[in-house]
Design a protein around this motif. Sequence first.
Motif, short mmCIF file in Angstrom:
data_model
loop_
_atom_site.label_atom_id
_atom_site.label_comp_id
_atom_site.label_asym_id
_atom_site.label_seq_id
_atom_site.Cartn_x
_atom_site.Cartn_y
_atom_site.Cartn_z
N SER A 165 0.82 -1.21 0.00
CA SER A 165 0.00 0.00 0.00
C SER A 165 0.85 1.26 0.00
O SER A 165 0.34 2.35 -0.26
N GLN A 166 2.15 1.11 0.30
CA GLN A 166 3.05 2.26 0.32
C GLN A 166 4.07 2.25 -0.82
O GLN A 166 4.57 3.30 -1.20
N HIS A 167 4.39 1.07 -1.34
CA HIS A 167 5.41 0.95 -2.38
C HIS A 167 4.86 0.12 -3.54
O HIS A 167 4.08 -0.81 -3.34
N ASP A 168 5.31 0.45 -4.73
CA ASP A 168 4.93 -0.33 -5.91
C ASP A 168 5.75 -1.61 -6.03
O ASP A 168 5.33 -2.55 -6.69
N VAL A 169 6.94 -1.60 -5.42
CA VAL A 169 7.84 -2.75 -5.55
C VAL A 169 8.27 -3.18 -4.15
O VAL A 169 8.74 -2.35 -3.36
N VAL A 170 8.12 -4.46 -3.86
CA VAL A 170 8.57 -5.03 -2.59
C VAL A 170 9.46 -6.23 -2.91
O VAL A 170 9.03 -7.17 -3.58
N VAL A 171 10.70 -6.18 -2.45
CA VAL A 171 11.66 -7.27 -2.65
C VAL A 171 11.72 -8.08 -1.35
O VAL A 171 12.04 -7.54 -0.28
N THR A 172 11.42 -9.36 -1.44
CA THR A 172 11.37 -10.23 -0.26
C THR A 172 12.40 -11.34 -0.43
O THR A 172 12.44 -12.01 -1.46
N GLY A 173 13.22 -11.51 0.60
CA GLY A 173 14.21 -12.59 0.59
C GLY A 173 13.94 -13.58 1.70
O GLY A 173 13.66 -13.18 2.84
N ASN A 174 14.01 -14.84 1.38
CA ASN A 174 13.83 -15.92 2.35
C ASN A 174 15.18 -16.62 2.48
O ASN A 174 15.56 -17.43 1.64
N VAL A 175 15.91 -16.30 3.56
CA VAL A 175 17.29 -16.78 3.69
C VAL A 175 17.50 -17.31 5.10
O VAL A 175 16.76 -16.99 6.04
N TYR A 176 18.52 -18.12 5.22
CA TYR A 176 18.93 -18.64 6.53
C TYR A 176 19.76 -17.57 7.23
O TYR A 176 20.73 -17.04 6.69
N ALA A 177 19.37 -17.25 8.47
CA ALA A 177 19.99 -16.15 9.20
C ALA A 177 20.78 -16.64 10.39
O ALA A 177 20.87 -15.95 11.42
N GLY A 178 21.34 -17.83 10.31
CA GLY A 178 22.15 -18.33 11.41
C GLY A 178 23.48 -17.62 11.49
O GLY A 178 23.82 -16.77 10.65
N PRO A 179 24.28 -17.95 12.49
CA PRO A 179 25.60 -17.32 12.63
C PRO A 179 26.48 -17.56 11.41
O PRO A 179 26.51 -18.66 10.85
N PHE A 180 27.15 -16.50 10.98
CA PHE A 180 28.08 -16.55 9.85
C PHE A 180 27.39 -17.01 8.56
O PHE A 180 27.99 -17.68 7.71
N SER A 181 26.12 -16.64 8.39
CA SER A 181 25.39 -17.05 7.20
C SER A 181 25.81 -16.18 6.02
O SER A 181 25.65 -14.96 6.03
N ARG A 182 26.36 -16.83 5.01
CA ARG A 182 26.79 -16.11 3.82
C ARG A 182 25.59 -15.60 3.02
O ARG A 182 25.61 -14.48 2.49
N ASP A 183 24.53 -16.40 2.95
CA ASP A 183 23.34 -16.00 2.19
C ASP A 183 22.71 -14.73 2.78
O ASP A 183 22.33 -13.81 2.04
N PHE A 184 22.60 -14.67 4.10
CA PHE A 184 22.02 -13.49 4.73
C PHE A 184 22.91 -12.27 4.53
O PHE A 184 22.42 -11.17 4.28
N ASN A 185 24.22 -12.45 4.63
CA ASN A 185 25.14 -11.33 4.45
C ASN A 185 25.04 -10.76 3.03
O ASN A 185 25.05 -9.54 2.83
N GLN A 232 14.13 5.69 -2.01
CA GLN A 232 13.58 4.54 -1.28
C GLN A 232 12.21 4.14 -1.81
O GLN A 232 11.25 3.94 -1.07
N GLU A 233 12.12 4.01 -3.13
CA GLU A 233 10.89 3.56 -3.76
C GLU A 233 10.72 2.05 -3.67
O GLU A 233 9.61 1.55 -3.81
N ILE A 234 11.82 1.33 -3.47
CA ILE A 234 11.78 -0.13 -3.39
C ILE A 234 11.89 -0.53 -1.92
O ILE A 234 12.86 -0.16 -1.24
N ALA A 235 10.91 -1.28 -1.44
CA ALA A 235 10.93 -1.78 -0.07
C ALA A 235 11.59 -3.16 -0.05
O ALA A 235 11.35 -3.99 -0.95
N VAL A 236 12.41 -3.40 0.96
CA VAL A 236 13.11 -4.68 1.10
C VAL A 236 12.73 -5.29 2.44
O VAL A 236 12.83 -4.63 3.48
N THR A 237 12.30 -6.52 2.42
CA THR A 237 11.95 -7.24 3.64
C THR A 237 12.57 -8.62 3.59
O THR A 237 12.91 -9.13 2.51
N VAL A 238 12.74 -9.23 4.78
CA VAL A 238 13.42 -10.52 4.85
C VAL A 238 12.60 -11.47 5.71
O VAL A 238 11.97 -11.07 6.70
N GLU A 239 12.58 -12.71 5.30
CA GLU A 239 11.99 -13.80 6.06
C GLU A 239 13.11 -14.79 6.37
O GLU A 239 13.78 -15.27 5.46
N THR A 240 13.31 -15.07 7.64
CA THR A 240 14.43 -15.91 8.05
C THR A 240 14.02 -17.37 8.12
O THR A 240 12.89 -17.71 8.47
#
Length: 833
Positions: free
Chosen positions: A215-235, A251-259
């Motif tokens: 409702s606030q942004h036209d583009v939302v980028v969502t990443g589903n990554v493993y967020a454990g210690p020293f996670s290369r994917d999350f970094n 800041q037209e593009i919103a970025v959110t993460v799912e761990t």
Amino acid sequence: MSSAYSEPHLEDTSSLDGHENNDKDEKNRNISKSEQKDKVKKNLKNKYLNKMFYLLKEFLIMVVVAIAYAAITNEPPKVSKSPAAYRFFPEDAYVTDWYRGEISDAINQARSADIAFVMFYAPWDAECQHARKEFQTVARFMHQQITFSAVNCWQPGSECKTQYSKVNKWPILIAYPTHGRGVQYNGPLVAAHMMAFLKKLISPFSKEETIDLMSQHDVVVTGNVYAGPFSRDFNIFYQVALRLLERDPLQEIAVTVETQTEYNLPELHIQMWNETLIYPYSEWEIESILNWILKNVHHLTTWISPSGSKSISLSSYLQPGPALILFTPRNPLATHSDYYSMLRAFAFDYNSCGVDQIINKLISIFHKKIQSDRKERYMQYLKLIEECSLKKFKVKRVTSANLWSNISYCLDMRYLRESLHQNNNNMINYFGGMKMLCSRFLANFDYGYEVPEIARFISDNIVYKTSKLSDIPDYRSPKNLKKAMRIEICKTLLIAQKYQHLAFSSELYNDDVVGGFDVKGLKCKTNRTLTFIAMDSLRYHHYAEKLGIDLSKRPNKTAVVILDDKMESHYIMSGEVTESNLRNYVYNYTKGSLKRALSSLASVRSESTHSYSNNRDCNFDNAEFGVRELSATNFLETISQTNKAVIIFYYSKQCSFCNGISYTFLTIAKYFATVQELLFARVDGDLNLLPWEYTMETYPTILFIPANQVSESRVFPMDMPINLQNLIGFILANLQTSLRLEAMWTLCDKAKFNPDVMDCFLSVRLQISQTIDRTLQEWRTSHNEEKSLLSLKLQHLHDLHNLFLQYPHNVTLAENLFAKLKLIEMQPPETTI
């Protein structure tokens, strides 16, 4: 006989011997002379060589002496010393100023902090001097969270100057996280925008739900990554979020993460208003992900920010077709712009015409969500204003020996329930505050537990203890942290209000149903595609002024205009910008019932107008001669004057060649000042939006409009140089017969030298003779009704011819005859004089 014969023989012999001796003597003398000459030549040659030798010897001696003298007196070239380095920022500022260019020390300091914001500057640069005050404002507000530094990269001989000697633009602002590369700030040099950038840098991932983000942004980028210690994917995904701040400063593009709780392959998808794209997992690298995102995103509505240096960002939105531009203030410290949300809701309605029912349903959901959020944000804003104006929060700062952990915020259930039920969460939602970090932890506990029991349970599972378990007051306790957060929100509100008061549409003040035409699916119904863009009216007001819109006189500095680049036209929305007015405005545009705007900067008088005043208010009629200044408001009126030929000079302040042509044009106006039927005018083509048929693409351009024949306009040939002679010939060639003769006679009267005057009058008489011949031909082929009028014209032409033969300087007679000729040319054929 023999003796007689022999004597003469002997005599002859003796005579011969005498001649031989003489020849030998002569030969000897000749030989001696040649030898003497040779000796003389040799002597001269030897003397010449000796002189040359001595001269060469003296020259070599002089060279040796000069070299020795230069070696003795040799000194390094004198070069003026560079000025001593001085502080660019005051000592009491919250900015560490490395004014001697110690870039290594500055980078080391930046890397030792959690986040550092560094400004690389040149002290003489005007942009740096402007950014200094803004940078200090940001440092004063955020110095407890971020380390601020500045490096002088222009000091000669300094470390920074040596490493970065080919920088073309200053200042350069770079934020340095603890790990990873620096993130360059590419936004406006305004404190509010810098604060928004740094706040986003601290927390690059949005914490709202997807429906709220959409409702606030036209583009939302969502990443589903493993967020454990020293996670290369999350970094890598974290670095992508930071790199997007460089490419997307607004800041037209919103970025959110799912761990992920357990390691799986990372996933990435882009959610847009009409589709969802999934990243093809080929390689999980920063550049690959970043390029894929920027290549595939597209916006329904977007903010644009032209850089001002040959930027093509605006033209890319205008070239495909017409664009609707919303000029409204943008406050970067607020996460919501009511007028922009109105534009997004309208764009959803206008484009909801696809056959995909799922997409139409999503568009309908987004539209309803935006409309409900607009009213909710407005109520939150009112409550926030009331709370920040009535309450004064004080935080006790008492040092505690125990270390603090975020878990301490989760221990006090009383404060948790209080934060869930009272209105303070409105402040957090509006200005993008944080969510609780311990929500997952608290979900495992019943709210009915007593705090001491929970505290004892946690104390067995954590290393650090909190002062909440003791009697020592701690300013980092949950209660004081909540107070500090409220203070932070109110401070942000104060700065946001100081930058620009938040504006809301007047329709939110009442509960009336929004009226206007139904525009749902209008794109497909009318086959007219509109691009919806928004521009910050605080920073780009000059674009609106170019279109004839004075934003200082508009409610909330907000206006709407439709710009059609292909049709070279634009349409300004009248009245206040509301949703109902916007619906009616676009509906009328699609029906073709809007009138093209002809306003211009010449008619805009505002404090922010950057233009020179013109002489449109001067008394032109009382002037001896002059060039009238035209604008879009009086252009059509001027060129439509009866019985007057108009010569218009198109110019631009960006055209340096126009200055030289202006003098030539003014000289022509002075020559023809006495010819009342000629009007000389000029118009600034950049500042005035004229009808498309009178719009010029190049400057300078000279347009001739004949009297009473606007459709027969002529443009001065582009392949001819614009000089006095060519311009006079162009004007005379396009004038009517009587007016041409009068103009030629006027030029003759201005001549100063007798030969020129006689030649000029001769050419006038020749022109009169040619006109008489043409008139006689017309008389022979004309009807009886026209012959009387042509006969009278012939009579006046003969009188003129005779006048110029006898009394060419008789002004009174000449003016009378020219006036009679002009009256005859204006008469219709059936009338006679």
